[in-house]
Design an enzyme around this catalytic site. Structure first.
Site, PDB file in Angstrom:
ATOM      1  N   GLU A   1      -5.548  -7.977  -1.855  1.00  0.00           N
ATOM      2  CA  GLU A   1      -6.007  -7.897  -0.464  1.00  0.00           C
ATOM      3  C   GLU A   1      -7.439  -7.422  -0.489  1.00  0.00           C
ATOM      4  O   GLU A   1      -7.776  -6.416  -1.115  1.00  0.00           O
ATOM      5  CB  GLU A   1      -5.146  -6.961   0.387  1.00  0.00           C
ATOM      6  CG  GLU A   1      -5.633  -6.892   1.851  1.00  0.00           C
ATOM      7  CD  GLU A   1      -4.734  -6.049   2.743  1.00  0.00           C
ATOM      8  OE1 GLU A   1      -3.502  -6.083   2.539  1.00  0.00           O
ATOM      9  OE2 GLU A   1      -5.270  -5.366   3.629  1.00  0.00           O
TER      10      GLU A   1
ATOM     11  N   GLU B   1       0.809  -1.225   0.000  1.00  0.00           N
ATOM     12  CA  GLU B   1       0.000   0.000   0.000  1.00  0.00           C
ATOM     13  C   GLU B   1       0.841   1.274   0.000  1.00  0.00           C
ATOM     14  O   GLU B   1       0.432   2.302   0.560  1.00  0.00           O
ATOM     15  CB  GLU B   1      -1.011  -0.027   1.146  1.00  0.00           C
ATOM     16  CG  GLU B   1      -2.034  -1.140   0.965  1.00  0.00           C
ATOM     17  CD  GLU B   1      -2.934  -1.358   2.169  1.00  0.00           C
ATOM     18  OE1 GLU B   1      -2.798  -0.638   3.168  1.00  0.00           O
ATOM     19  OE2 GLU B   1      -3.788  -2.266   2.109  1.00  0.00           O
TER      20      GLU B   1
END
Length: 809
Positions: free
Chosen positions: A269, A185
């Protein structure tokens, strides 16, 4: 009295219902039937699997310390084919000594060139997964990294080298890593990905495919379309939460550029949902990720909730396992939402596009996705009706060389809180005039399949129990490089190492020598590790500590709620420096520190052992160093909690000979009003009801016996709360673990859903923790309204989960 207005409202509602009830001429609408031809000649992408994530961070930590047979039972529910989630991909964190959500995972290389391939517990977990399912795919990703890398720059050659060192450790453990990502991320660096790809090839890791960019968008795909070198370097395009973060996952999306790359597209994810309430979103997301965006893998965060209940994401996962000392665990409904696909498919199967879509052409009715084995000897169709309002029918036909004959049907019911919610075998289907027909009920998943060998596991965990005191641990651990039993690092790396200062054996040592490259943004990132039962209240904790470099060591007590991503901690701590300076501190969930007392004693020096202790009795806190009482202070903000060990920075310190001893506490048996700390209203049996199933709410004090509760101890740390007016007890319906379930009155039956741990909280208040699942009695939505529901909900530190006990008799 509140009965008359409510009764009148009910009567009016009944009259309105009768006036508007559908007649034969105005029957309720029906969903048109859906015809599905499962055709082996259909086009479709290759299915890569459904998996889950261990890491980001510390969410698997307590599983390692579970006793047998419970530990193996949990692992079976996660990985064993034909038993539970039967996960097909396991994605793990590559440890970086830094907090990565609810904990810090240890690096293999705290200092440049010093590699310890035994460091951490992900090797163990991957090996356990492989032992149960040799075909499972393994995937590594970094959230943070040791501070020496690139002098703090993740996108560096050092990081590429670090990742290949980690792959080498995997090889030593007999593990092949199938997929490798960049920085979780944190977007991407094109030249770094290109370097990673070429380095993997040069160093012999050709089987490891690169995933980019494990961030919240498909931007890397756009860059790949304009950068041939980047496109060549990334084998799989992975995006996080393409169906929405903590959402219903009703809609999922990729991008035109992502589709145009021709690469495999993954929801690398997804989830972040409670183990139970996340089932319906997962049911939608696995199907709709492919239908909406051609995503061929769905990876749930996280795999298991094996972390302490005072941490932010304590209920997310497929199985909840936060009491290693008791062995208690619960299998969440999310397990079965995943099993409806994984137990009936395998990576390498093909999606059948012409047999996949939305029921009756409307996503509100549900979805279906079909898969066929490569040799077309088997097929499965997975259907979900999470949002459907009424029953509907599907008709299935086979074509393109796919087998027919008898079809098997399995389903899971997620339609309401007390539904079974697990894989159930239904009647087989046989063809009539060449077609098969199946009726689908709302709120369920179904799998129609030609395969066999499926089923739900049958193991169950023991009931919950407090961690008994006194408790002692040498902190030598189970081997060099391991965390001590029940300890979970929040920052830094607390691992066992040979003792210093002339002491033999192993001690617990803070190993990270420099501030890591961080993933979280906490304002106080000093290393610490926590352990124990959050219900501990009045106790003395002591530990021997030794500083190997100039700095401070911390002993923490009454450790409570941690701010999200480690952005604070409710706790008291004794901090002692090598120069003799000491302080008693109180911190909160925003990392505000209050000094309760401070002073100076003779310098402790380095490489010498000293004994630190904190004593808690009610609001009285006493700190001692060796045989000297440093100070006694009064503060009642935190009434109970765990213990912890820490350092003031990233330098080596050691700990040994931990002791925790309880002080006797007076039993709470008696009759009380339970006053909510947020609203000031009382726990109340709705409408003064006395029958089984009467809802429990909050209401203003009215002197009624329906607001009085008799607490009776069970003798093992729990209480039964009996309504004085009814003689019935406070009950979690069916002992369900579903968050948000309204509490009720029910006839006493001895079940764990009727037993409550009454735990001191702050300023004389208590929390009520259900034995059945560890959730707390909560006023829904922190409402201030009269009649707001009393529900069960995971601990979050809110005042609506805190109750004052006003003694009636």
């Amino acid at each position: 009295m509140r009965t008359a207005p409510r009764a009148l409202l009910a009567l009016l509602s009944l009259c309105l219902a009768l006036l508007t009830a559908p007649t034969a001429a105005t029957a309720a609408p029906r969903i048109p039937g859906t015809a599905i031809t499962v055709d082996g000649n259909s086009p479709g992408r290759t299915f890569d699997g459904v998996g889950a994530i261990s890491g980001g961070g510390g969410n698997s930590r307590l599983l390692l310390d579970y006793p047998e047979p419970q530990r193996s039972q949990i692992l079976d529910y996660l990985f064993k084919p034909g038993y539970g989630a039967a996960l097909q991909i396991l994605k793990v964190e590559i440890g970086g000594d830094t907090n990565s959500t609810d904990g810090a995972e240890a690096s293999i290389e705290h200092s440049r060139g010093s590699i310890d391939c035994s460091s951490g517990y992900e090797w163990w977990l991957m090996a356990q997964a492989k032992a149960r399912n040799p075909g499972i795919k393994l995937y590594g990703l970094s959230w943070g990294a040791p501070g020496w890398i690139g002098n703090g720059n993740f996108w560096s050659q050092d990081m590429v080298d670090y990742l290949t060192n980690w792959l080498g450790c995997a090889k030593q453990h007999g593990l092949t890593i199938d997929y490798l990502g960049g920085w979780n991320e944190r977007n991407y660096n094109a030249s770094w990905y290109e370097n990673l790809h070429s380095t993997l090839a040069a160093r012999g890791f050709t089987r490891t495919k690169v995933v980019g960019a494990d961030s919240f968008s498909w931007d890397v795909a756009t860059a790949m379309q304009n950068d041939p070198a980047l496109k060549s370097a990334i084998d799989i395009v992975g995006s996080h939460y393409p169906c929405g973060y903590t959402s219903t996952m009703t809609n999922c999306a990729t991008s035109p550029d992502a589709l145009a790359t021709g690469k495999r597209l993954w929801a690398s994810e997804n989830g972040s949902e409670d183990a139970d309430t996340g089932a319906a979103p997962i049911a939608r997301g696995v199907n709709r990720g492919y239908l909406d965006g051609k995503m061929t893998a769905f990876i749930n965060w996280p795999v298991v909730a094996a972390l302490y209940p005072n941490l932010g994401f304590n209920s997310m996962g497929l199985v909840t396992a936060n009491e290693p000392w008791s062995g208690a665990y619960t299998v969440g409904r999310s397990t079965w939402a995943i099993a409806q696909t994984t137990q009936f498919t395998a990576p390498g199967w093909q999606y059948l596009d012409t047999a996949s879509g939305y029921l009756a052409g409307d996503r509100a009715n549900g979805s279906y996705v079909s898969y066929a084995s490569p040799d077309r000897s088997a097929w499965s169709t997975v259907l979900e009706t999470m949002d459907a309002g009424v029953a509907q029918t599907v008709t299935l036909d086979t074509a393109g060389g796919l087998p027919g004959g008898t079809l098997h049907v399995w389903s899971s019911d997620f339609s309401y809180p007390t539904a079974a919610g697990r894989l159930v075998r239904g009647p087989d289907l046989t063809a009539v005039d060449g077609s098969y027909q199946l009726t689908l009920q709302p709120g369920r998943m179904y799998t129609v399949t030609t395969t066999t060998g499926q089923g739900p596991g049958t193991a169950t965990g023991p009931q919950r129990a407090p961690l008994a005191l006194p408790y002692r641990d040498s902190l030598a651990g189970t081997g060099t490089g391991k965390e001590a039993r029940y300890f979970s690092a929040m920052n830094g790396a607390f691992q066992t190492a040979p003792c210093a200062g002339g002491r033999s054996g192993n001690c617990l040592r803070q190993q990270a020598p420099t501030t890591p490259i961080r993933w979280t943004d906490e304002s106080a990132d000093q290393p610490y590790t926590i352990m124990g039962d959050t219900s501990w209240s009045d106790y003395t904790v002591g530990v021997d500590a030794l500083l190997q470099q100039s700095g401070t060591v911390d002993l923490l007590g009454r450790v409570g709620t941690q701010g999200r991503n480690n952005n604070g901690l409710d706790a008291y701590r004794l901090r002692v420096g090598d120069d003799g300076a000491w302080s008693i501190l109180k911190s909160d969930t925003s990392w505000n520190f209050t000094t309760l007392a401070a002073g100076t004693v003779q310098a402790l020096g380095l490489n010498t052992w000293h004994h630190l202790s904190l004593d808690f009795q009610g609001s009285t806190i006493t700190a001692r160093l060796d045989s000297t009482t440093l100070a006694t202070v009064n503060d009642g903000d935190y009434g109970a909690g765990q213990i912890g060990l820490g350092t003031g920075g990233y330098y080596p310190a050691q700990f040994s000979r931990l002791t925790i001893t309880a002080h006797p506490t007076a039993p709470l048996d008696g009759v009380y009003h339970l006053v909510n700390a947020n609203s000031g209203q009382l726990l109340d049996a709705q409408d003064q009801g006395t029958s089984d199933g009467t809802p429990v709410i909050q209401w203003a004090a009215n002197g009624g016996a329906n607001q009085q509760w008799r607490l009776t101890g069970t003798g093992d740390g729990y209480y039964v709360l009996t309504g004085v007016a009814s003689g019935k007890v406070l009950d979690v319906p069916g002992g369900t673990s579903l968050p948000g379930t309204q509490l009720q009155l029910w006839t006493p039956n001895g079940g764990t859903g009727q037993q409550w741990q009454v735990v001191p909280a702050d300023s004389g208040h208590y929390t009520l923790r259900a034995r059945s699942d560890g959730d707390l009695a909560d006023v829904q939505g922190a409402s201030l309204s009269l009649g707001a529901q009393a529900i069960q909900w995971p601990a979050n530190g809110g005042a609506n989960q805190s109750w004052q006990l006003e003694k009636v008799e």
